[in-house]
Design a protein around this motif. Structure first.
Motif, PDB file in Angstrom:
ATOM      1  N   LEU A   1       0.724  -1.282  -0.051  1.00 18.05           N
ATOM      2  CA  LEU A   1       0.117   0.017   0.282  1.00 18.05           C
ATOM      3  C   LEU A   1       0.866   1.234   0.047  1.00 18.05           C
ATOM      4  O   LEU A   1       0.502   2.295  -0.612  1.00 18.05           O
ATOM      5  N   PHE A   2       2.096   1.308   0.557  1.00 19.38           N
ATOM      6  CA  PHE A   2       2.650   2.391   0.844  1.00 19.38           C
ATOM      7  C   PHE A   2       4.137   2.363   0.503  1.00 19.38           C
ATOM      8  O   PHE A   2       4.863   3.312   0.487  1.00 19.38           O
TER       9      PHE A   2
ATOM     10  N   VAL B   1     -10.823   2.531  27.564  1.00 14.69           N
ATOM     11  CA  VAL B   1     -10.683   2.555  26.207  1.00 14.69           C
ATOM     12  C   VAL B   1      -9.976   1.254  25.408  1.00 14.69           C
ATOM     13  O   VAL B   1      -8.909   0.884  26.039  1.00 14.69           O
ATOM     14  N   SER B   2     -10.792   0.382  24.750  1.00 14.63           N
ATOM     15  CA  SER B   2     -10.118  -0.659  24.023  1.00 14.63           C
ATOM     16  C   SER B   2     -10.171  -0.444  22.628  1.00 14.63           C
ATOM     17  O   SER B   2      -9.376  -1.301  21.958  1.00 14.63           O
ATOM     18  N   ILE B   3     -10.561   0.206  22.063  1.00  9.91           N
ATOM     19  CA  ILE B   3     -10.777   0.533  20.414  1.00  9.91           C
ATOM     20  C   ILE B   3     -10.246   2.130  20.038  1.00  9.91           C
ATOM     21  O   ILE B   3     -10.748   2.813  20.552  1.00  9.91           O
ATOM     22  N   TRP B   4      -9.362   2.086  19.014  1.00  6.13           N
ATOM     23  CA  TRP B   4      -8.925   3.328  18.787  1.00  6.13           C
ATOM     24  C   TRP B   4      -9.185   3.368  17.073  1.00  6.13           C
ATOM     25  O   TRP B   4      -8.720   2.553  16.462  1.00  6.13           O
ATOM     26  N   LYS B   5      -9.564   4.442  16.650  1.00  2.56           N
ATOM     27  CA  LYS B   5     -10.070   4.595  15.188  1.00  2.56           C
ATOM     28  C   LYS B   5      -9.901   6.025  14.754  1.00  2.56           C
ATOM     29  O   LYS B   5     -10.309   6.831  15.493  1.00  2.56           O
ATOM     30  N   ASN B   6      -9.355   6.225  13.689  1.00  2.66           N
ATOM     31  CA  ASN B   6      -9.004   7.662  13.287  1.00  2.66           C
ATOM     32  C   ASN B   6      -8.769   7.567  11.861  1.00  2.66           C
ATOM     33  O   ASN B   6      -8.175   6.533  11.177  1.00  2.66           O
ATOM     34  N   GLU B   7      -8.706   8.742  11.021  1.00  3.52           N
ATOM     35  CA  GLU B   7      -8.362   9.053   9.892  1.00  3.52           C
ATOM     36  C   GLU B   7      -7.155  10.088   9.835  1.00  3.52           C
ATOM     37  O   GLU B   7      -7.246  10.887  10.678  1.00  3.52           O
TER      38      GLU B   7
ATOM     39  N   ARG C   1       5.942   6.018  -0.130  1.00  4.66           N
ATOM     40  CA  ARG C   1       7.285   6.434  -0.485  1.00  4.66           C
ATOM     41  C   ARG C   1       7.599   7.001  -1.780  1.00  4.66           C
ATOM     42  O   ARG C   1       8.741   7.968  -1.733  1.00  4.66           O
ATOM     43  N   LYS C   2       6.777   7.401  -2.456  1.00  2.00           N
ATOM     44  CA  LYS C   2       6.965   7.811  -3.879  1.00  2.00           C
ATOM     45  C   LYS C   2       6.427   9.447  -3.639  1.00  2.00           C
ATOM     46  O   LYS C   2       6.916  10.122  -4.484  1.00  2.00           O
ATOM     47  N   GLY C   3       6.308   9.753  -2.472  1.00  2.00           N
ATOM     48  CA  GLY C   3       6.302  11.284  -2.275  1.00  2.00           C
ATOM     49  C   GLY C   3       4.753  11.727  -2.129  1.00  2.00           C
ATOM     50  O   GLY C   3       4.980  12.991  -1.870  1.00  2.00           O
ATOM     51  N   TYR C   4       3.829  11.145  -2.327  1.00  3.49           N
ATOM     52  CA  TYR C   4       2.680  11.741  -2.145  1.00  3.49           C
ATOM     53  C   TYR C   4       1.795  11.028  -0.947  1.00  3.49           C
ATOM     54  O   TYR C   4       2.077  10.010  -0.492  1.00  3.49           O
ATOM     55  N   TYR C   5       0.660  11.737  -0.480  1.00  3.03           N
ATOM     56  CA  TYR C   5       0.174  11.290   0.682  1.00  3.03           C
ATOM     57  C   TYR C   5      -1.094  10.649   0.368  1.00  3.03           C
ATOM     58  O   TYR C   5      -1.757  10.519  -0.893  1.00  3.03           O
ATOM     59  N   ARG C   6      -1.385   9.526   1.237  1.00  2.00           N
ATOM     60  CA  ARG C   6      -2.766   8.775   0.836  1.00  2.00           C
ATOM     61  C   ARG C   6      -3.569   8.840   2.145  1.00  2.00           C
ATOM     62  O   ARG C   6      -3.032   9.141   3.366  1.00  2.00           O
ATOM     63  N   ASN C   7      -4.914   8.782   1.995  1.00  2.00           N
ATOM     64  CA  ASN C   7      -5.717   9.096   3.000  1.00  2.00           C
ATOM     65  C   ASN C   7      -5.982   7.637   3.860  1.00  2.00           C
ATOM     66  O   ASN C   7      -6.291   6.497   3.217  1.00  2.00           O
ATOM     67  N   VAL C   8      -5.838   7.511   5.107  1.00  2.00           N
ATOM     68  CA  VAL C   8      -5.887   6.468   5.683  1.00  2.00           C
ATOM     69  C   VAL C   8      -6.981   6.161   6.674  1.00  2.00           C
ATOM     70  O   VAL C   8      -7.272   7.211   7.392  1.00  2.00           O
TER      71      VAL C   8
ATOM     72  N   ASP D   1      -6.213   2.114   3.076  1.00  2.00           N
ATOM     73  CA  ASP D   1      -6.170   3.231   2.224  1.00  2.00           C
ATOM     74  C   ASP D   1      -7.639   3.362   1.773  1.00  2.00           C
ATOM     75  O   ASP D   1      -8.307   2.692   0.766  1.00  2.00           O
ATOM     76  N   ILE D   2      -7.925   4.546   2.075  1.00  3.31           N
ATOM     77  CA  ILE D   2      -9.239   4.925   1.735  1.00  3.31           C
ATOM     78  C   ILE D   2      -9.336   6.334   0.753  1.00  3.31           C
ATOM     79  O   ILE D   2     -10.254   7.254   0.649  1.00  3.31           O
ATOM     80  N   THR D   3      -8.238   6.542   0.114  1.00  2.00           N
ATOM     81  CA  THR D   3      -7.963   7.659  -0.808  1.00  2.00           C
ATOM     82  C   THR D   3      -9.160   7.937  -1.880  1.00  2.00           C
ATOM     83  O   THR D   3      -9.557   8.888  -2.022  1.00  2.00           O
ATOM     84  N   GLU D   4      -9.227   6.690  -2.380  1.00  2.00           N
ATOM     85  CA  GLU D   4     -10.351   6.792  -3.516  1.00  2.00           C
ATOM     86  C   GLU D   4     -11.697   7.197  -2.954  1.00  2.00           C
ATOM     87  O   GLU D   4     -12.227   8.141  -3.755  1.00  2.00           O
ATOM     88  N   LEU D   5     -12.068   6.683  -1.843  1.00  2.00           N
ATOM     89  CA  LEU D   5     -13.253   7.019  -0.989  1.00  2.00           C
ATOM     90  C   LEU D   5     -13.528   8.672  -0.904  1.00  2.00           C
ATOM     91  O   LEU D   5     -14.301   9.100  -1.047  1.00  2.00           O
ATOM     92  N   LYS D   6     -12.099   9.009  -0.328  1.00  2.00           N
ATOM     93  CA  LYS D   6     -12.370  10.361   0.220  1.00  2.00           C
ATOM     94  C   LYS D   6     -12.249  11.438  -1.112  1.00  2.00           C
ATOM     95  O   LYS D   6     -12.850  12.428  -1.171  1.00  2.00           O
ATOM     96  N   GLU D   7     -12.050  10.992  -2.347  1.00  2.00           N
ATOM     97  CA  GLU D   7     -11.942  11.609  -3.437  1.00  2.00           C
ATOM     98  C   GLU D   7     -13.261  11.659  -3.746  1.00  2.00           C
ATOM     99  O   GLU D   7     -13.838  12.660  -4.641  1.00  2.00           O
ATOM    100  N   LYS D   8     -14.204  10.554  -3.816  1.00  2.00           N
ATOM    101  CA  LYS D   8     -15.329  10.599  -4.198  1.00  2.00           C
ATOM    102  C   LYS D   8     -16.336  11.310  -3.410  1.00  2.00           C
ATOM    103  O   LYS D   8     -17.207  11.976  -3.818  1.00  2.00           O
ATOM    104  N   GLU D   9     -16.126  11.446  -2.126  1.00  2.00           N
ATOM    105  CA  GLU D   9     -16.657  12.393  -1.072  1.00  2.00           C
ATOM    106  C   GLU D   9     -16.648  13.829  -1.608  1.00  2.00           C
ATOM    107  O   GLU D   9     -17.344  14.519  -1.672  1.00  2.00           O
TER     108      GLU D   9
END
Length: 207
Positions: free
Chosen positions: A21-22, A59-65, A71-78, A101-109
């Motif tokens: 992925l990265f 707290v037993s669950i942590w979730k975030n974006e 590595r190629k120098g651009y950011y991906r939404n996670v 990796d939710i980059t495509e989903l964020k772009e659609k949003e």
């Protein structure tokens, strides 16, 4: 990208998804490097969020974006989902998670937000009533800006279903309206239609 942070030994292990992925190998990304690869605008927020979750014994669950550097120098939404393992004293000793990796989903949003904004501008620029009929559910959305101007109806819920809308059509026009709708729905070539009819407003007068 699955990861396993052993806090007692201060060691983090990665699954092969980190590379696919990265572009990083697992031995290249320790905890400090992990934080450095998070976008500067997200880094402090994510760091503080993780630390607060680890300190809270309930707290037993942590979730975030956040945005993560490829590595190629651009950011991906996670989207990062994690389970916190605690010892008998409720102290966090391990964190096991998966970065998606939710980059495509964020772009659609973003595209959807743009379309919605454009749609809202169009509704303000016209006196026509823009509507959208979901044929699967029978629900009809109408923009509230011109709902009263065109139909004389205050609340779209009153005619949100197609059968409710049909009940408001003048009895002398109803059959013709239904036939016209059926024709366009069953047609294999037509994709537009135009029809005139009288409609019962909230004040019980026809427009």
């Amino acid at each position: 990208a699955i990861w396993d942070w052993d806090m007692e030994n201060d060691e983090i292990k990665w699954g092969e998804g980190l590379y696919t992925l990265f572009g990083y190998y697992g031995n290249e990304v320790d905890l400090d490097t992990f934080y450095k690869l998070i976008h500067t605008d997200d880094r402090e927020r994510i760091h503080n969020s993780i630390e607060e979750s680890l300190k809270n014994p309930e707290v037993s669950i942590w979730k975030n974006e956040y945005r993560f550097l490829h590595r190629k120098g651009y950011y991906r939404n996670v989207l990062d989902n994690n389970f916190i393992v605690r010892n008998k004293n409720k102290k966090a000793v391990r964190m096991i998670g998966a970065m998606k990796d939710i980059t495509e989903l964020k772009e659609k949003e973003k595209d959807l937000l743009f379309l919605n904004e454009r749609y809202n501008l169009v509704t303000k620029a016209t006196t026509d009533l823009i509507w959208d009929w979901n044929l699967k559910t029978g629900d009809v959305y109408r923009d509230y800006t011109n709902l009263k101007k065109v139909y004389g109806v205050e609340d779209n819920e009153e005619i949100s279903k197609i059968d409710k809308w049909l009940k408001r059509i003048h009895p002398a026009d109803l059959e013709f309206v239904q036939q016209t709708i059926d024709k366009i729905l069953n047609s294999k070539t037509k994709d537009t239609f135009e029809i005139e009819y009288r409609f019962l407003k909230d004040d019980q007068k026809y427009t």
